[in-house]
Design an enzyme around this catalytic site. Structure first.
Site, PDB file in Angstrom:
ATOM      1  N   CYS A   1       0.797  -1.240   0.000  1.00  0.00           N
ATOM      2  CA  CYS A   1       0.000   0.000   0.000  1.00  0.00           C
ATOM      3  C   CYS A   1       0.822   1.279   0.000  1.00  0.00           C
ATOM      4  O   CYS A   1       0.692   2.088  -0.908  1.00  0.00           O
ATOM      5  CB  CYS A   1      -0.939  -0.018   1.192  1.00  0.00           C
ATOM      6  SG  CYS A   1      -1.945  -1.496   1.211  1.00  0.00           S
TER       7      CYS A   1
HETATM    8  C1  UGA Z   1      -1.283   0.388   5.532  1.00  0.00           C
HETATM    9  C2  UGA Z   1      -2.073   1.358   6.442  1.00  0.00           C
HETATM   10  O1  UGA Z   1      -1.529   1.358   7.766  1.00  0.00           O
HETATM   11  C3  UGA Z   1      -3.554   0.977   6.480  1.00  0.00           C
HETATM   12  O2  UGA Z   1      -4.282   1.948   7.232  1.00  0.00           O
HETATM   13  C4  UGA Z   1      -4.094   0.933   5.044  1.00  0.00           C
HETATM   14  O3  UGA Z   1      -5.447   0.548   4.986  1.00  0.00           O
HETATM   15  C5  UGA Z   1      -3.286  -0.070   4.232  1.00  0.00           C
HETATM   16  O4  UGA Z   1      -1.897   0.342   4.252  1.00  0.00           O
HETATM   17  C6  UGA Z   1      -3.859  -0.068   2.835  1.00  0.00           C
HETATM   18  O5  UGA Z   1      -3.764   0.961   2.147  1.00  0.00           O
HETATM   19  O6  UGA Z   1      -4.552  -1.031   2.472  1.00  0.00           O
HETATM   20  P1  UGA Z   1      -0.177  -2.020   5.903  1.00  0.00           P
HETATM   21  O7  UGA Z   1       0.363  -1.908   4.514  1.00  0.00           O
HETATM   22  O8  UGA Z   1      -0.802  -3.290   6.337  1.00  0.00           O
HETATM   23  O9  UGA Z   1      -1.286  -0.881   6.176  1.00  0.00           O
HETATM   24  O10 UGA Z   1       1.085  -1.734   6.826  1.00  0.00           O
HETATM   25  P2  UGA Z   1       1.466  -0.906   8.133  1.00  0.00           P
HETATM   26  O11 UGA Z   1       1.196  -1.719   9.336  1.00  0.00           O
HETATM   27  O12 UGA Z   1       0.880   0.446   8.090  1.00  0.00           O
HETATM   28  O13 UGA Z   1       3.067  -0.838   7.942  1.00  0.00           O
HETATM   29  C7  UGA Z   1       3.619  -0.333   6.707  1.00  0.00           C
HETATM   30  C8  UGA Z   1       5.140  -0.304   6.728  1.00  0.00           C
HETATM   31  O14 UGA Z   1       5.600   0.771   7.554  1.00  0.00           O
HETATM   32  C9  UGA Z   1       5.843  -1.549   7.271  1.00  0.00           C
HETATM   33  O15 UGA Z   1       6.896  -1.885   6.399  1.00  0.00           O
HETATM   34  C10 UGA Z   1       6.394  -1.137   8.615  1.00  0.00           C
HETATM   35  O16 UGA Z   1       7.576  -1.813   8.941  1.00  0.00           O
HETATM   36  C11 UGA Z   1       6.663   0.349   8.386  1.00  0.00           C
HETATM   37  N1  UGA Z   1       6.645   1.201   9.608  1.00  0.00           N
HETATM   38  C12 UGA Z   1       5.497   1.383  10.308  1.00  0.00           C
HETATM   39  C13 UGA Z   1       7.804   1.858   9.989  1.00  0.00           C
HETATM   40  O17 UGA Z   1       8.878   1.726   9.348  1.00  0.00           O
HETATM   41  N2  UGA Z   1       7.770   2.682  11.088  1.00  0.00           N
HETATM   42  C14 UGA Z   1       6.623   2.886  11.796  1.00  0.00           C
HETATM   43  O18 UGA Z   1       6.652   3.667  12.791  1.00  0.00           O
HETATM   44  C15 UGA Z   1       5.461   2.207  11.398  1.00  0.00           C
END
Ligand code: UGA
Length: 427
Positions: free
Chosen positions: A264
C-alpha cells in the site's frame, strides 16, 4: 441487507466476512475457481487474524462465494468493488482490473430489476469512481445514474489486523453523488460504533491517499531524523518519544528503521505523485518521502561495510524477509534491495523469516534459507535485522554461534549490547 463483494483479496474477504458478522447476507465474487472453492469450504484464501473463525461461523449461513456475476448482482442490493489496483511501469495506478469488474457488474445490472448501489472500495486515484467506473456501468447496463447508485467507501485496514480494524475503525468514509446511495452504504455500518464521514466520491478517494501518504511521510521523516541522530550520536527513539508527546504530533508511526514496504504505502504514494503530476503539480515532498525510503535500506549495507569493507564470500545472515511482522507478505519489503545489494557485493546470503521464506524463494531462489534464527546465525560474519518480528527482541545466546558477532539492527529490536557489536541503523 444483501451485499455482493467483488474480489476476494485481503480487503474483499475481510469486508465480506465482517459484513456477514454484522448480520448482512453476503456473496463473494471472484474469477478464480480455487478461491471460490476455498471460501465455500470456509477456508480463508489469505491469512488474517480472526478471519477463519468468521468464515467458519458464517459460510453456509449468510456467506457464500460464486464466480457468477449475474447471480451475485441479482441476489444483492449493494456491490462492493474490492479488486486489486497494481502500479504500472511508471508508478501510476493500473485501473484495468477495476474497469473489468465494473464492466461485469454493468452487464449483470442490465438484466436486473430494481435499484442497486455500486461501491468502490479498492484504493483508486481521485476521479476514478466518477470518470472511470460510472461511465462503464452506464454503458454496460444501459441505465442512467439514478436508476442505480454509486459510492466510494475506502478501507483503512492494516494487513494482519484487518478484521479488528474493520470492526473497530477510527473513521468510516462514504463518498456518494446522491443522498440515497450514500444513506444505503452508511446504513451497512450501523452495527459499528463509529461516526460516518459523508463526502463526494473524489474526496473519499483523496482521503484514502492522504491517509497513507501522511503515514508514509511520518516514517520517512522519522528515518531522516534518525539518520541525522545517528551521525550525532543521539538516540532518535528518545527524541521521537518526547516529540510524540505533543498532542499535535502523536506517538504513532514515528519508529525509524529500514523504511516502509507493503502493498500500500509505496504504491499509493507513487500513485498520488502520478496523479499530482497529471494535473500539473510537482509534489516535491511526496517525492522526497519515496527517495528517503529508497535510500534507507541501503544504509544497512553502508553500516555493514564500515565494519566489513569486503563482503565477498562473507556469510551474511538476514533476519526477517516480510515487509512487517506477522505476515508472509514480501511486497516492497525493504529486505529485497538489501539482499540484491549483498548478492552484488559477492556475499553469501543466508535468510530466515517465520512466515515469508516461501514467498521470498520466488524472488531469490538461489540464496540459502534456514528454519530458525539460530541456524541462520551459525557461522555468519554479520547479521542484518530487516523485519520487526517479536522473536528477534529476545535473541541472546543465539548470537554466540556467529563467527563474528556483528549485528546491524534495522528495526530497533534491541538496545546496544556488550557481548555483541550491535549497531543500530538510526541510533
Ligand atoms: C497500511 C495502512 O496502515 C492501512 O491503514 C491501510 O489501509 C493499508 O496500508 C492499505 O492501504 O490497504 P499495511 O500496509 O498493512 O497498512 O502496513 P502498516 O502496518 O501500516 O506498515 C507499513 C510499513 O511501515 C511496514 O513496512 C512497517 O515496517 C513500516 N513502519 C510502520 C515503519 O517503518 N515505522 C513505523 O513507525 C510504522
Amino acid at each position: 441487507m444483501k451485499i455482493s463483494v467483488i474480489g476476494t483479496g485481503y480487503v474483499g474477504t475481510v469486508s465480506a466476512a465482517c459484513f456477514a458478522e454484522l448480520g448482512h447476507e453476503v456473496i463473494c465474487v471472484d474469477i478464480e475457481p480455487l478461491k471460490i472453492d476455498m471460501l465455500n469450504r470456509g477456508v480463508p484464501p489469505i491469512y488474517e487474524d480472526g478471519l477463519s473463525e468468521l468464515l467458519e461461523k458464517h459460510v453456509g449461513k449468510n456467506l457464500s462465494a460464486t464466480s457468477d456475476y449475474d447471480f451475485a448482482i441479482n441476489n444483492s442490493e449493494v456491490s462492493f468493488i474490492c479488486v486489486g489496483t497494481p502500479s504500472n511501469q511508471d508508478g501510476k495506478i493500473d485501473l484495468a482490473i477495476v474497469k473489468a469488474a465494473s464492466a461485469s457488474i454493468g452487464k449483470s445490472l442490465r438484466k436486473k430489476k430494481g435499484y442497486h448501489v455500486i461501491v468502490v472500495k479498492s484504493t483508486v486515484v481521485p476521479e476514478t469512481t466518477e470518470k472511470g467506473v460510472l461511465p462503464i456501468i452506464e454503458n454496460q447496463s444501459g441505465k442512467k445514474l439514478g436508476e442505480f447508485g454509486i459510492a466510494m467507501n475506502p478501507e483503512f485496514l492494516r494487513e494482519g489486523k484487518a478484521v479488528h480494524d474493520f470492526m473497530h475503525p477510527d473513521k468510516i468514509v462514504v463518498g456518494s453523488l446522491d443522498k440515497r446511495s450514500g444513506d444505503i452504504v452508511a446504513s451497512l455500518y450501523s452495527g459499528i460504533n463509529c461516526e460516518v464521514t459523508r463526502t463526494n466520491p473524489r474526496t473519499a478517494e483523496m482521503i484514502k491517499y492522504v491517509n497513507n501518504a501522511f503515514l508514509a511521510t511520518k516514517i520517512s521523516f522519522s528515518n531522516e531524523v534518525g539518520n541525522i541522530c545517528k551521525e550525532l550520536g543521539i538516540d532518535t527513539y528518545e527524541v521521537m518519544k518526547a516529540v510524540g508527546k505533543d498532542f499535535r504530533i502523536g506517538p504513532h508511526f514515528l519508529n525509524s528503521g529500514a523504511g516502509f514496504g507493503g502493498s500500500c504505502f509505496p504504491k499509493d504514494v507513487k500513485a498520488l505523485i502520478g496523479k499530482a503530476h497529471d494535473v500539473g503539480y510537482e509534489p516535491t515532498l511526496l517525492r522526497s518521502v519515496m527517495a528517503v525510503n529508497e535510500i534507507q535500506p541501503l544504509r544497512m549495507i553502508t553500516l555493514l561495510k564500515n565494519k566489513l569493507p569486503d563482503l565477498k564470500g562473507k556469510k551474511i545472515a538476514v533476519l526477517g524477509l516480510a515487509f512487517k511482522n506477522d505476515t508472509d507478505d514480501i511486497r516492497e519489503s525493504r529486505s529485497i534491495p538489501v539482499i540484491k545489494e549483498l548478492i552484488e557485493e559477492g556475499a553469501q546470503v543466508c535468510a530466515y523469516d517465520k512466515m515469508a521464506i516461501e514467498s521470498m524463494k520466488r524472488i531469490f531462489p538461489d540464496i540459502e534459507y534456514c528454519n530458525s534464527a539460530i541456524d541462520v546465525l551459525r557461522g555468519s560474519d554479520a547479521c542484518l535485522i530487516m523485519t520487526e518480528w517479536g522473536e528477534f527482541k529476545s535473541l541472546d545466546k543465539e548470537f554466540n554461534v556467529m563467527k563474528n558477532r556483528l549485528v546491524i539492527d534495522g528495526r530497533h529490536m534491541q538496545s546496544p549490547r556488550k557481548d555483541v557489536d550491535y549497531v543500530g541503523l538510526c541510533w
